[in-house]
Design a protein around this motif. Sequence first.
Motif, PDB file in Angstrom:
ATOM      1  N   SER A 123       0.837  -1.204   0.000  1.00 43.39           N
ATOM      2  CA  SER A 123       0.000   0.000   0.000  1.00 43.39           C
ATOM      3  C   SER A 123       0.873   1.257   0.000  1.00 43.39           C
ATOM      4  O   SER A 123       0.553   2.238  -0.684  1.00 43.39           O
ATOM      5  CB  SER A 123      -0.917  -0.007   1.224  1.00 43.39           C
ATOM      6  OG  SER A 123      -1.787  -1.119   1.192  1.00 43.39           O
ATOM      7  N   ARG A 124       1.960   1.218   0.752  1.00 39.85           N
ATOM      8  CA  ARG A 124       2.859   2.379   0.770  1.00 39.85           C
ATOM      9  C   ARG A 124       3.528   2.572  -0.585  1.00 39.85           C
ATOM     10  O   ARG A 124       3.772   3.702  -1.018  1.00 39.85           O
ATOM     11  CB  ARG A 124       3.918   2.210   1.858  1.00 39.85           C
ATOM     12  CG  ARG A 124       3.356   2.223   3.274  1.00 39.85           C
ATOM     13  CD  ARG A 124       4.465   2.462   4.298  1.00 39.85           C
ATOM     14  NE  ARG A 124       5.504   1.451   4.233  1.00 39.85           N
ATOM     15  CZ  ARG A 124       5.508   0.330   4.955  1.00 39.85           C
ATOM     16  NH1 ARG A 124       4.506   0.067   5.777  1.00 39.85           N
ATOM     17  NH2 ARG A 124       6.492  -0.526   4.858  1.00 39.85           N
ATOM     18  N   GLU A 146       1.199   4.381  -2.837  1.00 46.46           N
ATOM     19  CA  GLU A 146       1.191   5.804  -2.526  1.00 46.46           C
ATOM     20  C   GLU A 146       2.458   6.481  -3.036  1.00 46.46           C
ATOM     21  O   GLU A 146       2.413   7.565  -3.630  1.00 46.46           O
ATOM     22  CB  GLU A 146       1.071   5.998  -1.011  1.00 46.46           C
ATOM     23  CG  GLU A 146      -0.261   5.571  -0.426  1.00 46.46           C
ATOM     24  CD  GLU A 146      -1.383   6.513  -0.806  1.00 46.46           C
ATOM     25  OE1 GLU A 146      -1.092   7.676  -1.153  1.00 46.46           O
ATOM     26  OE2 GLU A 146      -2.556   6.106  -0.746  1.00 46.46           O
ATOM     27  N   ALA A 161      -1.899   5.410  -6.433  1.00 48.77           N
ATOM     28  CA  ALA A 161      -3.112   5.696  -5.671  1.00 48.77           C
ATOM     29  C   ALA A 161      -3.638   7.093  -5.989  1.00 48.77           C
ATOM     30  O   ALA A 161      -4.849   7.300  -6.120  1.00 48.77           O
ATOM     31  CB  ALA A 161      -2.845   5.549  -4.174  1.00 48.77           C
ATOM     32  N   GLY A 162      -2.724   8.071  -6.137  1.00 49.32           N
ATOM     33  CA  GLY A 162      -3.149   9.425  -6.463  1.00 49.32           C
ATOM     34  C   GLY A 162      -3.792   9.527  -7.827  1.00 49.32           C
ATOM     35  O   GLY A 162      -4.796  10.233  -8.004  1.00 49.32           O
ATOM     36  N   ASP A 192      -7.278   8.099  -7.730  1.00 46.99           N
ATOM     37  CA  ASP A 192      -8.199   9.033  -7.082  1.00 46.99           C
ATOM     38  C   ASP A 192      -8.578  10.167  -8.026  1.00 46.99           C
ATOM     39  O   ASP A 192      -9.743  10.578  -8.100  1.00 46.99           O
ATOM     40  CB  ASP A 192      -7.540   9.578  -5.816  1.00 46.99           C
ATOM     41  CG  ASP A 192      -8.541  10.269  -4.906  1.00 46.99           C
ATOM     42  OD1 ASP A 192      -9.741   9.957  -5.016  1.00 46.99           O
ATOM     43  OD2 ASP A 192      -8.130  11.124  -4.100  1.00 46.99           O
ATOM     44  N   LYS A 236      -6.934   4.691   2.926  1.00 51.86           N
ATOM     45  CA  LYS A 236      -5.660   4.107   3.322  1.00 51.86           C
ATOM     46  C   LYS A 236      -5.823   3.034   4.398  1.00 51.86           C
ATOM     47  O   LYS A 236      -4.855   2.617   5.004  1.00 51.86           O
ATOM     48  CB  LYS A 236      -4.665   5.169   3.808  1.00 51.86           C
ATOM     49  CG  LYS A 236      -4.355   6.247   2.780  1.00 51.86           C
ATOM     50  CD  LYS A 236      -3.353   7.228   3.305  1.00 51.86           C
ATOM     51  CE  LYS A 236      -3.078   8.311   2.286  1.00 51.86           C
ATOM     52  NZ  LYS A 236      -2.125   9.320   2.786  1.00 51.86           N
TER      53      LYS A 236
END
Length: 528
Positions: free
Chosen positions: A386-387, A390, A395-396, A399, A422
Amino acid sequence: MSVWGGPGGDGCVSFRREKGEPMGGPSGGSGGRGGHVILECQEGINTLAGARERVHVKGGKGENGKGKSLDGSRGRDITVTVPVGTVVRDFDGNVAGELTTKGQQMVVSLGGRGGRGNKSFKTNRNKAPKLAEKGGEGTQRWIFLELKLVGDVGVVGMPNAGKSTLLKQVTNANPKTADYPFTTISPNLGVVDLEDGKGLVLVDIPGLIEGASEGKGMGVTFLRHVQRNKVLLHVVDGSAEDPVGNFKKINRELESYDEDLGKKKQVVCVNKCDLFPDGGDDIIEQIREAAGHTRVLKISALHRENVKELMYRLKQFADAQPDVILDETASPKVRFDVDDLTADSDDFKVSSDPSYPGQWRVEGKYIEEVARMTHWDYPEAVERFSRVLEATGVAGVLDEMGAQEGDLIMIDRFDFDFAPSKTNPYIPIELLEQDAEILAREKMREEKELAWGRGESMGVGEEGEGADEEEEEGAFVMYYNLADEDDAGDDEDWEEDDEEMKAMLGDWSAFEGKGEFIAKEGDNVSIL
């Protein structure tokens, strides 16, 4: 040929458990890399028959990491031997390189990277990581091998001009010969043993026709074999209807295929002179005029007339010429061993099919490799992934493109639910609640700057545990660090129901049943 680098070994999760080392820290070793697939050039091999029989070639698997910081061994490299002059192309036909000298090697498929063990993830913030990586997959691709026969002299000419007959007379090669065109359908290689002990390598190229440079017949396939030869022996059928015209046609095809090939120096032999009604002197003069030089000799390959003299002259002329270096070898269009190592973390693409709303595909060499090497059985490994999403900006971008929580995210062969908050769905809920409680407690302490204790300087403890015998039950001591002691005064008394006290402490009910102690209404509270 399908080449596939071996997979890397998996990393290990392990901790030191030795006498005198109760908290020895992580000791999981990393896996070994997978084996490469390597092409190696060897002398004494004249064909690609050995490589043709091996359709699928795969490197060895790397060994898994072990405890006690033991890394796994590397997988076995697989070496495929090929002859001198082998050209390697990728699936799209781009030249990757050419093997031209004995012992030269080329890595055509890299083995997968070994997964890191938990000792590699140790940091100052996380001194006991419980995660490891899976071994990376080796690169897989189809390659095409083609052989440019390396010889001193390339024999060219029209079909049925007598090239194979000449090769059969002067070497131990045994090509098929017959009285019809296109008897030879593949190049032949032969060595002429001269009396002085020196050899001369001849490459018999199948007959060329007009339009060969444009792909007619198998012209392009045959013409590539001529490029590495020092000298061309142009065989002209003197008994043909137009020997001079045939000579010019072949030269035009050579120049059309490669400008440098058209400029390559030639020796011309007019074959079948025994069939000439007048000895062929007129034809010799016409060809000398068309060639622009005097290196023209009439022979009879069938009866070996002037054949030995031709071989000696060819030997002297070929030795005086420099070696040939092809431009495409010096500047290959692709480099397998370099391309496989370069993966930019910012190089990814996010796409969505309007026909399937709520589904997103993320493509990128780096992020796909991270997904494949993530060990999903470890919650910390999932959190690390997950990190990575990011940090790489995936992830950005999701979104920004309108992905909603719960949408399906597809990376390579893995599917995930999009969680913009998150909160990782793969981490057990009890761990999340425990983390939230710890963070809330730390935030409370920072904002209030309070330290709680039971009894006299006892710190935090359960009611009655370790309390001073002189302290009465239900009495608590609150230690308060004033930012400025002058604001309160040293001897000022505070009452529990004082409004200013409540403003400082906030809502007293928020503390009931929280933390590691329980205060009841009516208990005595002292502030020091």
